[in-house]
Design an enzyme around this catalytic site. Structure first.
Site: not given
Length: 336
Positions: A60, A207, A209, A211
């Site tokens: 990331y 994830s 939600l 994305r």
């Protein structure tokens, strides 16, 4: 739950964590411009509210996210269950990702993550994606060595199949499996969830939600910046996005009847999947942290859960959950 205090606890295997964690990926890339100062304030706000599990990965921001999380937890390490990941390699081509589960890569990756995070151990170390060219047994043996060395406390797998979870667990106990799980994405329920429960492995829902689709903060694709990688996600494609938003609109009406946001309803649904499930919604600012955490207190009856699933049946969601490149990392034969 008090405004600032411990959240209810859940168990991932033999590891106690807060009922909700914090996904830190978007604080470094993939979601448009970022603000390190606000990201650190968001981490601090999560810790103040009782969130103890922070989730990052070595790729990331090409290491930026681990350094950011490390800065944010200085002086508060004892409050944190820290998880990071290894196994995906970035190259000079920004579109390319390689997978590696070899022993030397795992051990070297751990040392580099410890240095970036500024800590002496990692609480949950995940294999980010299993490497089809390396037997999972080799990968897990490297993980077991790191446990014996005291550099990691628990081993996790991310986006692993039920068969691979069994193979891995036979070498060394797997504490948690992290996979995408939300009202929009329910594929792990058939095989992965039952396997984890049989083996006593906890479930971390990434994830939760979808994305941001279930955050109800995105009403038009044009709200996303040009650098936001969700623009290439099939669920955000023209036609698909509008159909998926109709599902969100139905959830919005139900959520309002409970004085909830769609975001809180969607997170509560995930939390009701079981006491061994911990969602890790992403949040890049304190306001979103506050909204997410308040979902922990939401109690949904069996009838309400059925209503939510009728309003948002998984088969009604349009578009693959991943773009073509990421989908092929899990299944090279996938066609989108």
């Amino acid at each position: 739950m008090t405004p600032e205090g411990p959240l209810p606890r859940r168990s991932l295997g033999d590891l106690a964590v807060s009922a909700q964690g914090l996904g830190c990926m978007g604080m470094s890339e993939f979601r448009g411009p970022v603000d390190d100062h606000e990201s650190i304030r968001a981490v601090h706000r999560a810790l103040d509210l009782g969130v103890v599990m922070l989730d990052t990965a070595d790729i990331y921001g090409s290491g930026h996210n681990e350094r950011l999380v490390g800065w944010a937890i200085r002086g508060r390490r004892d409050q944190v269950v820290l998880s990071t990941k290894v196994g995906i390699i970035r190259t000079a081509d920004p579109r390319e990702r390689l997978l590696c589960g070899q022993r030397d890569h795992i051990r070297r990756g751990c040392e580099e993550s410890l240095r970036r995070l500024g800590v002496d151990h990692i609480d949950i170390y995940y294999q980010h994606r299993l490497d089809p060219a390396t037997p999972v047994e080799e990968t897990m043996q490297a993980m077991a060595e790191l446990v014996a060395d005291g550099k990691i406390r628990h081993v996790g797998l991310s986006e692993a199949s039920a068969a691979d979870i069994r193979r891995a667990h036979a070498v060394h106990p797997v504490t948690a499996v992290q996979s995408e799980w939300s009202l929009f994405t329910r594929g792990i329920e058939a095989d992965v969830v039952p396997t984890c429960r049989e083996l006593g492995v906890g479930l971390v829902a990434s994830s939760p939600l979808a994305r941001g689709l279930l955050s109800d903060r995105i009403r038009e694709v044009d709200q996303l910046t040009r650098s936001d990688d969700r623009r290439s996600n099939p669920r955000f494609a023209a036609g698909n996005f509008e159909r998926n938003m109709r599902l969100v609109a139905a959830l919005r009406e139900f959520a309002a009847s409970r004085q909830l946001s769609v975001c809180q309803l969607a997170l509560a649904w995930v939390q009701h999947r079981g006491e061994d499930v911990v969602p890790i919604p992403g949040a890049e600012c304190r306001r979103h942290v506050d909204e997410n955490v308040h979902a922990v207190d939401v109690d949904l009856s069996a009838d309400e859960l059925r209503q939510v699933e009728l309003l948002c049946p998984a088969e009604a969601v349009v578009g693959h959950r991943l773009d073509a490149r990421r989908a092929r990392m899990l299944d090279p034969a996938v066609v989108l």
